[in-house]
Design a protein around this motif. Structure first.
Motif, PDB file in Angstrom:
ATOM      1  N   TRP A  31     -19.415 -52.589  74.121  1.00  0.00           N
ATOM      2  CA  TRP A  31     -18.210 -53.143  75.157  1.00  0.00           C
ATOM      3  C   TRP A  31     -18.211 -53.291  76.696  1.00  0.00           C
ATOM      4  O   TRP A  31     -17.987 -52.188  76.127  1.00  0.00           O
ATOM      5  N   ASP A  32     -17.444 -53.722  77.338  1.00  0.00           N
ATOM      6  CA  ASP A  32     -17.772 -53.131  78.284  1.00  0.00           C
ATOM      7  C   ASP A  32     -15.982 -52.419  78.265  1.00  0.00           C
ATOM      8  O   ASP A  32     -16.471 -50.819  78.765  1.00  0.00           O
ATOM      9  N   ASP A  33     -14.966 -52.391  77.408  1.00  0.00           N
ATOM     10  CA  ASP A  33     -14.141 -51.437  76.932  1.00  0.00           C
ATOM     11  C   ASP A  33     -13.501 -51.704  76.251  1.00  0.00           C
ATOM     12  O   ASP A  33     -13.509 -52.927  75.390  1.00  0.00           O
ATOM     13  N   HIS A  59     -12.116 -59.993  72.151  1.00  0.00           N
ATOM     14  CA  HIS A  59     -13.456 -60.738  71.510  1.00  0.00           C
ATOM     15  C   HIS A  59     -12.776 -60.771  69.994  1.00  0.00           C
ATOM     16  O   HIS A  59     -13.632 -61.923  69.612  1.00  0.00           O
ATOM     17  N   GLY A 104     -12.133 -55.068  75.800  1.00  0.00           N
ATOM     18  CA  GLY A 104     -12.782 -56.743  75.676  1.00  0.00           C
ATOM     19  C   GLY A 104     -13.027 -56.412  74.518  1.00  0.00           C
ATOM     20  O   GLY A 104     -13.293 -57.763  74.085  1.00  0.00           O
ATOM     21  N   ALA A 120     -16.522 -59.304  77.956  1.00  0.00           N
ATOM     22  CA  ALA A 120     -17.012 -58.693  78.299  1.00  0.00           C
ATOM     23  C   ALA A 120     -17.571 -57.467  77.350  1.00  0.00           C
ATOM     24  O   ALA A 120     -18.443 -56.660  76.944  1.00  0.00           O
ATOM     25  N   CYS A 121     -18.778 -58.566  77.009  1.00  0.00           N
ATOM     26  CA  CYS A 121     -19.834 -58.517  75.710  1.00  0.00           C
ATOM     27  C   CYS A 121     -21.048 -57.732  77.178  1.00  0.00           C
ATOM     28  O   CYS A 121     -21.780 -58.812  78.199  1.00  0.00           O
ATOM     29  N   GLN A 122     -21.536 -56.955  76.668  1.00  0.00           N
ATOM     30  CA  GLN A 122     -22.761 -56.389  77.523  1.00  0.00           C
ATOM     31  C   GLN A 122     -24.139 -55.927  76.506  1.00  0.00           C
ATOM     32  O   GLN A 122     -24.546 -56.222  76.951  1.00  0.00           O
ATOM     33  N   PRO A 148     -16.890 -47.585  78.453  1.00  0.00           N
ATOM     34  CA  PRO A 148     -17.919 -48.739  77.237  1.00  0.00           C
ATOM     35  C   PRO A 148     -17.514 -47.923  76.566  1.00  0.00           C
ATOM     36  O   PRO A 148     -17.367 -47.402  75.965  1.00  0.00           O
TER      37      PRO A 148
END
Length: 94
Positions: free
Chosen positions: A57-59, A66, A62, A35-37, A2
């Motif tokens: 973001w997941d990584d 974006h 991601g 991918a947005c947390q 993350p």
């Protein structure tokens, strides 16, 4: 892994409301990205021209995806009128 991002954006004098509204309108589209947390907007009390996006973001991939999204490109074109300069990104690995 993350990736936490703090994006600081500063509005041109007189463009504070336009920038804030543009950012608020962007939030639903960004939050819908796979991918947005987290994607949250904060406005400085001491400096009303300063806004901070708190992103998770997941990584790295991601976050890169974006930046290529159509809604981000559209916002970027509009924001040229509102921003005093480029966003300042602080990236933190979790």
């Amino acid at each position: 892994m993350p990736l936490l991002v703090f994006a600081t954006l500063i509005a041109r004098p007189g463009a504070e409301t336009d920038l804030k509204n543009g950012l608020l309108n962007l939030i639903p589209d960004v939050r819908a990205e796979a991918a947005c947390q987290r994607y949250e907007l904060y406005e400085s009390i001491e400096h009303p021209e300063r806004f901070i996006m708190h992103e998770l973001w997941d990584d790295e991939a991601g976050l890169l995806a974006h930046s290529q999204m159509p809604h981000m490109k559209t916002f970027g074109e509009k924001a040229k009128e509102w921003l005093a300069g480029p966003a300042n990104l602080t990236r933190v690995a979790l």
